[in-house]
Motif scaffolding. Sequence first.
Motif, short mmCIF file in Angstrom:
data_model
loop_
_atom_site.label_atom_id
_atom_site.label_comp_id
_atom_site.label_asym_id
_atom_site.label_seq_id
_atom_site.Cartn_x
_atom_site.Cartn_y
_atom_site.Cartn_z
N LEU A 96 6.34 35.60 -10.73
CA LEU A 96 6.15 35.01 -12.06
C LEU A 96 4.72 34.47 -12.22
O LEU A 96 4.08 34.70 -13.24
N ARG A 97 4.22 33.78 -11.20
CA ARG A 97 2.84 33.28 -11.25
C ARG A 97 1.85 34.43 -11.36
O ARG A 97 0.89 34.38 -12.14
N ASP A 98 2.07 35.50 -10.58
CA ASP A 98 1.18 36.67 -10.63
C ASP A 98 1.22 37.32 -12.02
O ASP A 98 0.17 37.71 -12.55
N ALA A 99 2.40 37.46 -12.58
CA ALA A 99 2.53 38.09 -13.90
C ALA A 99 1.85 37.25 -14.98
O ALA A 99 1.19 37.79 -15.88
N LEU A 100 1.99 35.93 -14.89
CA LEU A 100 1.32 35.05 -15.86
C LEU A 100 -0.19 35.09 -15.69
O LEU A 100 -0.94 35.11 -16.68
N ALA A 101 -0.66 35.15 -14.45
CA ALA A 101 -2.10 35.27 -14.20
C ALA A 101 -2.63 36.59 -14.73
O ALA A 101 -3.72 36.65 -15.31
#
Length: 131
Positions: A96-101
């Motif tokens: 999720l953090r990677d996708a938001l970044a």
Amino acid sequence: GKFYRFSEFLSASIRLIRSIRVLFFCSKGVLSMPVLENAHALVVGIANYQFVRGLSASVLKDSMDIYKTLIDPEACAYPQKNVTLLQNEKATGAALRDALAFLAAKTDGNSIVTIYLSSHGGRIEEGPHRG
């Protein structure tokens, strides 16, 4: 106000999108939307949790329906490469953090950004994961 079940909301939204797309015709007379090259989305569906009883399969179906609607050239016309779908075990905190970044890096003030989450909260009453 009126409250609708999600499936009713989705059906109404799709009908609205389809009525709007009537304004767009390709040269062969087939209805189509122009591809929204600067439209991006993150779609998440979580029904199975490590420490909470699983949810209905409709949670995953809802997120898949949103994903398919976004990339449908006759509905929303988001480029498939710009739409990330994360479901269940693929929807980790790190993913999720990677996708938001990725969204933050690929979008600008002129972008259309959609973030959709299909899930449900729960409370663990006892044990080390209480909260």
